[in-house]
Design an enzyme around this catalytic site. Structure first.
Site, PDB file in Angstrom:
ATOM      1  N   GLU A 274       0.822  -1.213   0.000  1.00 22.08           N
ATOM      2  CA  GLU A 274       0.000   0.000   0.000  1.00 22.08           C
ATOM      3  C   GLU A 274       0.856   1.263   0.000  1.00 22.08           C
ATOM      4  OE1 GLU A 274      -4.050  -1.557   2.214  1.00 22.08           O
ATOM      5  OE2 GLU A 274      -2.390  -0.871   3.459  1.00 22.08           O
TER       6      GLU A 274
ATOM      7  N   GLU B 162      -3.761 -10.015   3.760  1.00 23.07           N
ATOM      8  CA  GLU B 162      -4.658  -9.698   4.874  1.00 23.07           C
ATOM      9  C   GLU B 162      -5.838 -10.663   4.970  1.00 23.07           C
ATOM     10  OE1 GLU B 162      -2.506  -5.787   4.239  1.00 23.07           O
ATOM     11  OE2 GLU B 162      -3.138  -7.500   3.041  1.00 23.07           O
TER      12      GLU B 162
END
Length: 260
Positions: free
Chosen positions: A111, A131
């Protein structure tokens, strides 16, 4: 600023290295340091471009420090002035960021690379959003990734957590260039110096308009540009640099940008 976040400056270029062995994972304290670092870059008029990379040659960043979380770091804690990693939510960051991805960019590390304007990667770099295997959401990537690459590929990465190597990332347009590890920072600095020599007011306007226009209809964004409703555009249109660009073109010479 310290051993965890090392900085180097040369002329108008600022290099930030996240060096937190073994995986360059980010806990709350590190995120706050990174926020202060990128804020200082944003606010320094002598700095025009930043390079962000990881220490070592195995990890760019493993993202959120799960061990620290297990020891009590709250997922919704105080990440610092720029949000997680110091740059994702830093207001008015209208200077270019170059990610030099030297190894694995995992979860929040991926990210952070997506938060940069240009991404260079070592040919040993790999990207993943695992995740889903931890029962949570890659929040920033879920918002950004489907806008940066084909929707179905982005969803595959988010829903399966699979790995993507540097060449595949380049194929889908996530990475600008793939380089040998020894050439990664050399190329990043070469590119940074090129940007640093460019017109800073134009670059700031490009960054603000591109960022703000993501949530607007085309005509609304264009109207705001033509009506000078973006602060960076308004400053550009009244600047000496705008006149200098026209004069230099007419006189067939290189412009001298003053940032005013």
């Amino acid at each position: 600023m310290n051993d965890v976040v090392r900085t180097r400056r040369e002329g108008a270029v600022f290099e930030v290295t996240l060096d937190r062995p073994k995986a360059n994972a980010i806990d709350l304290a590190t995120s706050r340091i990174m926020g202060a670092t990128f804020k200082a870059f944003r606010d320094d008029p002598d700095l025009r471009v930043a390079i962000f990379t990881g220490g070592g040659d195995r990890f760019f960043s493993a993202g959120w420090d799960l061990k620290a979380a297990a020891d009590g770091d709250a997922v919704d804690g105080n990440y610092g002035v720029g949000g997680f990693g110091g740059m994702q939510e830093l207001p008015d960051l209208n200077k270019p960021l170059i990610a030099a991805v030297n190894g694995m960019a995992v979860g929040g590390g991926f990210e952070l690379a997506l938060s940069c304007d240009l991404i260079l990667a070592s040919n040993s770099a790999r990207f993943a959003l695992p995740e889903i295997h931890a029962g949570t959401i890659a929040d920033a990537a879920t918002i950004k990734l489907p806008r940066r690459m084909p929707y179905h590929i982005a969803m595959e990465l988010l829903l399966t957590g699979r790995w993507m190597d540097a060449l595949e990332a380049q194929h889908w347009g996530i990475v600008n260039e793939v380089l040998e590890p020894g050439n990664l920072l050399t190329r990043a600095w070469e590119l940074a110096r090129t940007l640093a020599d460019g017109p800073p007011l134009v670059i700031a306007a490009i960054k603000e308009v591109a960022r703000e226009a993501e949530n607007m209809r085309f005509q609304e964004a264009l109207n705001r540009v033509t009506k000078r409703q973006f602060p960076t555009v308004d400053r550009l249109y009244d600047s000496e640099d705008l006149d200098e660009g026209s004069r230099a073109f007419a006189e067939k010479r290189n412009p001298i940008w003053k940032g005013r």
